[in-house]
Motif scaffolding. Structure first.
Motif, PDB file in Angstrom:
ATOM      1  N   VAL A 160       0.870  -1.183   0.000  1.00  0.00           N
ATOM      2  CA  VAL A 160       0.000   0.000   0.000  1.00  0.00           C
ATOM      3  C   VAL A 160       0.906   1.233   0.000  1.00  0.00           C
ATOM      4  N   VAL A 161       0.342   2.370  -0.382  1.00  0.00           N
ATOM      5  CA  VAL A 161       1.083   3.619  -0.257  1.00  0.00           C
ATOM      6  C   VAL A 161       0.455   4.458   0.838  1.00  0.00           C
ATOM      7  N   ARG A 162       1.324   5.075   1.598  1.00  0.00           N
ATOM      8  CA  ARG A 162       0.939   6.080   2.592  1.00  0.00           C
ATOM      9  C   ARG A 162       1.392   7.409   1.995  1.00  0.00           C
ATOM     10  N   SER A 163       0.653   8.456   2.251  1.00  0.00           N
ATOM     11  CA  SER A 163       1.009   9.713   1.602  1.00  0.00           C
ATOM     12  C   SER A 163       0.971  10.890   2.565  1.00  0.00           C
ATOM     13  N   ARG A 164       1.705  11.925   2.178  1.00  0.00           N
ATOM     14  CA  ARG A 164       1.662  13.215   2.862  1.00  0.00           C
ATOM     15  C   ARG A 164       2.004  14.262   1.818  1.00  0.00           C
ATOM     16  N   LEU A 165       1.520  15.461   2.004  1.00  0.00           N
ATOM     17  CA  LEU A 165       1.876  16.552   1.109  1.00  0.00           C
ATOM     18  C   LEU A 165       3.327  16.953   1.360  1.00  0.00           C
ATOM     19  N   PHE A 166       4.018  17.357   0.300  1.00  0.00           N
ATOM     20  CA  PHE A 166       5.359  17.890   0.476  1.00  0.00           C
ATOM     21  C   PHE A 166       5.290  19.186   1.277  1.00  0.00           C
ATOM     22  N   THR A 167       6.326  19.452   2.065  1.00  0.00           N
ATOM     23  CA  THR A 167       6.421  20.744   2.738  1.00  0.00           C
ATOM     24  C   THR A 167       6.707  21.809   1.681  1.00  0.00           C
ATOM     25  N   ASP A 168       6.558  23.070   2.042  1.00  0.00           N
ATOM     26  CA  ASP A 168       6.865  24.156   1.110  1.00  0.00           C
ATOM     27  C   ASP A 168       8.320  24.082   0.652  1.00  0.00           C
ATOM     28  N   GLU A 169       9.225  23.751   1.556  1.00  0.00           N
ATOM     29  CA  GLU A 169      10.643  23.656   1.217  1.00  0.00           C
ATOM     30  C   GLU A 169      10.901  22.495   0.268  1.00  0.00           C
ATOM     31  N   GLU A 170      10.289  21.342   0.540  1.00  0.00           N
ATOM     32  CA  GLU A 170      10.451  20.197  -0.351  1.00  0.00           C
ATOM     33  C   GLU A 170       9.905  20.510  -1.743  1.00  0.00           C
ATOM     34  N   TRP A 171       8.727  21.138  -1.793  1.00  0.00           N
ATOM     35  CA  TRP A 171       8.116  21.447  -3.077  1.00  0.00           C
ATOM     36  C   TRP A 171       8.989  22.418  -3.876  1.00  0.00           C
ATOM     37  N   ALA A 172       9.557  23.410  -3.212  1.00  0.00           N
ATOM     38  CA  ALA A 172      10.445  24.357  -3.895  1.00  0.00           C
ATOM     39  C   ALA A 172      11.655  23.630  -4.491  1.00  0.00           C
ATOM     40  N   ALA A 173      12.220  22.685  -3.742  1.00  0.00           N
ATOM     41  CA  ALA A 173      13.362  21.914  -4.243  1.00  0.00           C
ATOM     42  C   ALA A 173      12.960  21.057  -5.446  1.00  0.00           C
ATOM     43  N   LEU A 174      11.801  20.427  -5.381  1.00  0.00           N
ATOM     44  CA  LEU A 174      11.331  19.609  -6.507  1.00  0.00           C
ATOM     45  C   LEU A 174      11.071  20.472  -7.740  1.00  0.00           C
ATOM     46  N   GLU A 175      10.489  21.635  -7.542  1.00  0.00           N
ATOM     47  CA  GLU A 175      10.229  22.551  -8.661  1.00  0.00           C
ATOM     48  C   GLU A 175      11.559  22.953  -9.321  1.00  0.00           C
ATOM     49  N   ALA A 176      12.579  23.184  -8.507  1.00  0.00           N
ATOM     50  CA  ALA A 176      13.881  23.570  -9.035  1.00  0.00           C
ATOM     51  C   ALA A 176      14.529  22.434  -9.833  1.00  0.00           C
ATOM     52  N   GLU A 177      14.257  21.186  -9.441  1.00  0.00           N
ATOM     53  CA  GLU A 177      14.809  20.024 -10.154  1.00  0.00           C
ATOM     54  C   GLU A 177      14.134  19.802 -11.496  1.00  0.00           C
ATOM     55  N   GLY A 178      12.901  20.234 -11.632  1.00  0.00           N
ATOM     56  CA  GLY A 178      12.152  19.994 -12.857  1.00  0.00           C
ATOM     57  C   GLY A 178      11.379  18.684 -12.792  1.00  0.00           C
ATOM     58  N   GLU A 179      10.744  18.360 -13.882  1.00  0.00           N
ATOM     59  CA  GLU A 179       9.888  17.174 -13.947  1.00  0.00           C
ATOM     60  C   GLU A 179      10.701  15.887 -13.845  1.00  0.00           C
ATOM     61  N   PRO A 180      10.136  14.858 -13.202  1.00  0.00           N
ATOM     62  CA  PRO A 180      10.812  13.556 -13.191  1.00  0.00           C
ATOM     63  C   PRO A 180      10.768  12.932 -14.592  1.00  0.00           C
ATOM     64  N   PRO A 181      11.658  11.978 -14.868  1.00  0.00           N
ATOM     65  CA  PRO A 181      11.704  11.375 -16.206  1.00  0.00           C
ATOM     66  C   PRO A 181      10.441  10.572 -16.523  1.00  0.00           C
ATOM     67  N   ARG A 182      10.089  10.557 -17.807  1.00  0.00           N
ATOM     68  CA  ARG A 182       8.927   9.813 -18.299  1.00  0.00           C
ATOM     69  C   ARG A 182       9.348   8.872 -19.423  1.00  0.00           C
ATOM     70  N   GLY A 183       8.542   7.841 -19.622  1.00  0.00           N
ATOM     71  CA  GLY A 183       8.702   6.954 -20.763  1.00  0.00           C
ATOM     72  C   GLY A 183      10.068   6.329 -20.875  1.00  0.00           C
ATOM     73  N   ALA A 184      10.607   6.348 -22.102  1.00  0.00           N
ATOM     74  CA  ALA A 184      11.892   5.696 -22.372  1.00  0.00           C
ATOM     75  C   ALA A 184      12.994   6.273 -21.503  1.00  0.00           C
ATOM     76  N   ALA A 185      12.990   7.573 -21.261  1.00  0.00           N
ATOM     77  CA  ALA A 185      14.008   8.175 -20.396  1.00  0.00           C
ATOM     78  C   ALA A 185      13.903   7.629 -18.986  1.00  0.00           C
ATOM     79  N   ALA A 186      12.682   7.373 -18.533  1.00  0.00           N
ATOM     80  CA  ALA A 186      12.475   6.827 -17.190  1.00  0.00           C
ATOM     81  C   ALA A 186      12.930   5.372 -17.122  1.00  0.00           C
ATOM     82  N   ALA A 187      12.635   4.612 -18.170  1.00  0.00           N
ATOM     83  CA  ALA A 187      12.960   3.187 -18.168  1.00  0.00           C
ATOM     84  C   ALA A 187      14.445   2.953 -18.379  1.00  0.00           C
ATOM     85  N   GLY A 188      15.150   3.907 -19.003  1.00  0.00           N
ATOM     86  CA  GLY A 188      16.551   3.714 -19.321  1.00  0.00           C
ATOM     87  C   GLY A 188      17.474   3.795 -18.128  1.00  0.00           C
ATOM     88  N   THR A 189      16.981   4.283 -16.999  1.00  0.00           N
ATOM     89  CA  THR A 189      17.821   4.412 -15.816  1.00  0.00           C
ATOM     90  C   THR A 189      17.816   3.107 -15.055  1.00  0.00           C
TER      91      THR A 189
END
Length: 135
Positions: free
Chosen positions: A104-133
């Motif tokens: 199962v997954v348990r969830s929580r919202l990111f903190t403002d600081e975490e969200w700012a860091a994720l926004e700075a990193e950009g989108e996570p990889p999708r599709g072939a780029a995601a599978a290639g790692t």
């Protein structure tokens, strides 16, 4: 700021992953549905699941890549997920089903600081780029 993880795993779920990996080889998680805590990610042999072009790689847990369907990611993007394991019958297609438990997954919202860091990193990889790692 350190890298913010989008997904994590409990020690109990990590121990189950080790047993499943010993029996089935390399694994992969995919979450394609569910809207809240208790949603069930599916665990598959890595070679038996084809990552789709819209699937998003959220990260790795216990050395196992964790993907989410693109539409599902849009709903969950502001949420940190933790993979856990509970007693009960899971899906017949997920590898833990014969064990009498389910992921199962348990969830929580990111903190403002975490969200700012994720926004700075950009989108996570999708599709072939995601599978290639490797995971």
């Amino acid at each position: 700021m350190a890298t913010v993880e989008r997904v994590d795993i409990t020690p109990a779920a990590a121990a189950l992953i080790e047993r499943l990996r010993a029996a089935h080889g390399p694994l992969l998680f995919h979450q394609s549905g569910g809207c809240c805590d208790g949603s069930a990610p599916m665990c598959y042999p890595r070679a038996e699941f084809r990552v789709g072009q819209h699937d998003v790689r959220l990260g790795d847990v216990a050395g196992v890549p964790f993907y989410m369907g693109g539409q599902q990611f849009e709903y969950w993007r502001h949420t940190h997920l933790t993979v856990d394991v509970v007693p009960g019958r899971g899906s017949g297609f997920s590898l833990e089903a014969p064990e009498g438990v389910r992921f199962v997954v348990r969830s929580r919202l990111f903190t403002d600081e975490e969200w700012a860091a994720l926004e700075a990193e950009g989108e996570p990889p999708r599709g072939a780029a995601a599978a290639g790692t490797p995971g």
